[in-house]
Scaffold this active site. Sequence first.
Site, short mmCIF file in Angstrom:
data_model
loop_
_atom_site.label_atom_id
_atom_site.label_comp_id
_atom_site.label_asym_id
_atom_site.label_seq_id
_atom_site.Cartn_x
_atom_site.Cartn_y
_atom_site.Cartn_z
N GLU A 280 0.90 -1.17 0.00
CA GLU A 280 0.00 0.00 0.00
C GLU A 280 0.93 1.21 0.00
O GLU A 280 1.61 1.46 0.99
CB GLU A 280 -0.91 -0.06 1.23
CG GLU A 280 -2.16 0.75 1.07
CD GLU A 280 -2.03 2.09 1.73
OE1 GLU A 280 -1.62 3.04 1.03
OE2 GLU A 280 -2.33 2.19 2.94
N CYS A 314 -1.58 8.77 2.64
CA CYS A 314 -1.23 8.37 1.28
C CYS A 314 -2.34 8.72 0.30
O CYS A 314 -2.09 8.86 -0.89
CB CYS A 314 -0.89 6.89 1.25
SG CYS A 314 -1.98 5.92 2.26
#
Length: 507
Positions: A280, A314
């Site tokens: 991720e 993110c």
Amino acid sequence: MTTATATKTGAGISGINSDAQKFISKSKKLLINGKWVDASSGKTFGVYDPSTGKEIVQVAEGDKADIDLAVKAARKAFDSGPWPSMTPSERGKLIWRLGDLLEKHLEEFAALESIDNGKPLAIARVADVPLAVDLFRYMAGWATKIEGTTIPITVPYAPGARFHAYTRREPVGVVGQIIPWNFPLLMAAWKLGPALATGCTIVLKPAEQTPLSALRLGELIMEAGFPEGVVNIVPGYGETAGAALAAHDDVDKAAFTGSTEVGRKIVHAAAGNLKKVTLELGGKSPNVVFADADLSAAIPGAASAIFFNHGQCCCAGSRLYIEKKVFDQVVEGVSAEAKKIKVGPGHEEGTQMGPLVSEEQLNRVVSYLEAGFEAGARAMTGGCRIGEKGYFVEPTVLIDTTHDMKVVKEEIFGPVVTAMPFDDLDDLAAQANDTVYGLGAGVWTRDISKAHLMAEKIRAGTIWVNCYNIFDAAMPFGGFKQSGWGREMGKQALDLYTETKAVCVAL
Ligand code: ADP
């Protein structure tokens, strides 16, 4: 460098939760095979309060030797011992109990997250800790529902023969999990939850900047009653402990959250034994405001999309695309929201935005701002570091930015948004997708067709319509393109912690 048993008391941090204070003042060791042990090297490293830059405490510094011991313990716990023979229901109960314990200690964990990472206490209380609790409960339910299928088969070269074929979904094995510093506890929960539900064993390496909540979680894991060796926690640096874990031949899967640059290193390191890998990674997420949107929601929504967690997400909505006719109104609105944000030490009540996590991160964000200004960007608000102490940066709205600028192309991971106008839908989709990333995106409109069309056109793992940064344990999260491999949360995460075994029985 002091020894692992010597710790500082964190006495400089006044007014934080007393249980957190007590935990900070204890020695910080590694959790290996159910025991708290010093690093083999005897080394420790400092953990710092980002609001002052002062050391909070020393933590045992795991490296390759400790990773080896932890992987051995995880292997043994996976192959023998009570864990593999536990029923799914027993496994589920343990995970549920961990969620309960975490909830019981919510205030303590919120304080630890806040002091270690810098995030506002109020946010850690309502977001980080409850989301982690919920994740464990969601995954506890899955432990009893990891099902295979029965498959009617033909076998054309065996006419007349009969078979019973089915699949089993079995735990992938020993998992090495490497997590970042932006949501230290929540990232640990996202990683541990599905691994435990499926029956894997784990070596977890927290980020060197923020190991405290993972270590306290380790205590709760033991208190909940997980057998020794099922969860091992080894704080240490990425280049040593992290690299050793990613490369280890006896690890069956590496699960990583962090930068795309390190994600590539994980992939290379994993090639030796071809372990499974999930990643991720970074993002540069577009957030689109159409003129027909409810601007009273879209403006604060766009501000929170970038400024939540100081932009250290993110999936932060860092590229704001605004339809031309409302551009000035929205930019002014988002800038006004930015100016209202109360910036201060995360662990002080009332703070809405804390410091960035480290000096390195501060320098990185400031250098992006400088590059932006050099290339011709202008700040509607913000644009500078705040003060000289701690790692504070002003919430910043940049205009006059173009797609060839670093501030538009690269992930800044700070409270900096670039606002750009658009007037054509096709062109907009191309601009939104003009990135190597594909993690998240936002769309603000009252037009349901436009919302769904954009949801289809934007290549990203999550599309938020008239909202942003909505997470749920049941909703898969992860990236297209260079934002990653695989998904966290939801039932999709479980698939990535299991191997499918086909069984064929001649009747
Ligand atoms: P950031 O750049 O935002 O600090 P990183 O991707 O460097 O994020 O770090 C995320 C996690 O990856 C941390 O736990 C860090 O220690 C770890 N890490 C960094 N470098 C490596 C590496 N070469 N191998 C494995 N893990 C690493």
